[in-house]
Design a protein around this motif. Structure first.
Motif, mmCIF file in Angstrom:
data_model
loop_
_atom_site.group_PDB
_atom_site.id
_atom_site.type_symbol
_atom_site.label_atom_id
_atom_site.label_comp_id
_atom_site.label_asym_id
_atom_site.label_seq_id
_atom_site.Cartn_x
_atom_site.Cartn_y
_atom_site.Cartn_z
ATOM 1 N N PHE A 292 0.820 -1.210 0.000
ATOM 2 C CA PHE A 292 0.000 0.000 0.000
ATOM 3 C C PHE A 292 0.858 1.266 0.000
ATOM 4 N N THR A 293 2.015 1.215 0.680
ATOM 5 C CA THR A 293 2.921 2.364 0.683
ATOM 6 C C THR A 293 3.466 2.628 -0.709
ATOM 7 N N VAL A 294 3.905 1.576 -1.385
ATOM 8 C CA VAL A 294 4.428 1.722 -2.747
ATOM 9 C C VAL A 294 3.331 2.213 -3.685
ATOM 10 N N LEU A 295 2.140 1.667 -3.556
ATOM 11 C CA LEU A 295 1.014 2.092 -4.391
ATOM 12 C C LEU A 295 0.728 3.585 -4.211
ATOM 13 N N GLY A 296 0.645 4.035 -2.969
ATOM 14 C CA GLY A 296 0.369 5.450 -2.696
ATOM 15 C C GLY A 296 1.485 6.361 -3.174
ATOM 16 N N ALA A 297 2.724 5.986 -2.880
ATOM 17 C CA ALA A 297 3.864 6.804 -3.293
ATOM 18 C C ALA A 297 3.968 6.855 -4.818
ATOM 19 N N SER A 298 3.740 5.728 -5.470
ATOM 20 C CA SER A 298 3.819 5.671 -6.924
ATOM 21 C C SER A 298 2.786 6.597 -7.570
ATOM 22 N N HIS A 299 1.560 6.528 -7.102
ATOM 23 C CA HIS A 299 0.518 7.387 -7.685
ATOM 24 C C HIS A 299 0.789 8.868 -7.403
ATOM 25 N N ALA A 300 1.268 9.180 -6.201
ATOM 26 C CA ALA A 300 1.576 10.574 -5.872
ATOM 27 C C ALA A 300 2.715 11.098 -6.751
#
Length: 136
Positions: A85-93
């Protein structure tokens, strides 16, 4: 952590040199030149490898690793879930922040598609979601 860096000093030195050289080359060269360089040197094995390896950063890979970790220890499974979830959020941001064109979009906008060799059976991603790398 300090012990890791101390014991593996040579590895981290080579890694730093590699990253610095790659960053320096990327900074000095044109985006189209890098893409065309790798496009001209494609192989069947390389196409197959990257077709599979590109999926390792997607949610399916996190799910599989999370299930495997659950069999070992619950805490590991939870850490993989949090990491995903951290990678997903950081990637989209970061995609929103940088808004960098994907290679196909870049080549289409600059009328350079004739020089690009596409992998058969793969539909190229488009739009301004190139960095960091990942699906859409």
């Amino acid at each position: 952590m300090k012990l890791l860096f101390k014991n593996q000093r040579f590895y981290f030195l080579l890694l730093a040199v590699f990253v610095a050289a790659g960053g320096f080359y990327t900074f000095l060269s044109e985006k189209a030149d890098l893409i065309l360089f790798f496009s001209e040197r494609r192989s069947w094995l390389g196409d197959h490898f990257f077709r599979c390896a590109t999926k390792l950063g997607e949610e399916h890979a996190y799910f599989v690793v999370g299930i495997l970790c659950f069999a070992i220890r619950l805490r590991y499974s939870l850490l993989v879930t949090v990491l995903g979830f951290t990678v997903l959020g950081a990637s989209h941001a970061l995609k929103e922040w940088f808004s960098e064109d994907r290679p196909y979009t870049f080549f289409r906008k600059n009328n350079l598609l004739e020089g690009l060799q596409l992998v058969s059976g793969i539909e190229p991603n488009t739009g301004a979601t190139s960095f960091p790398s990942g699906l859409h």
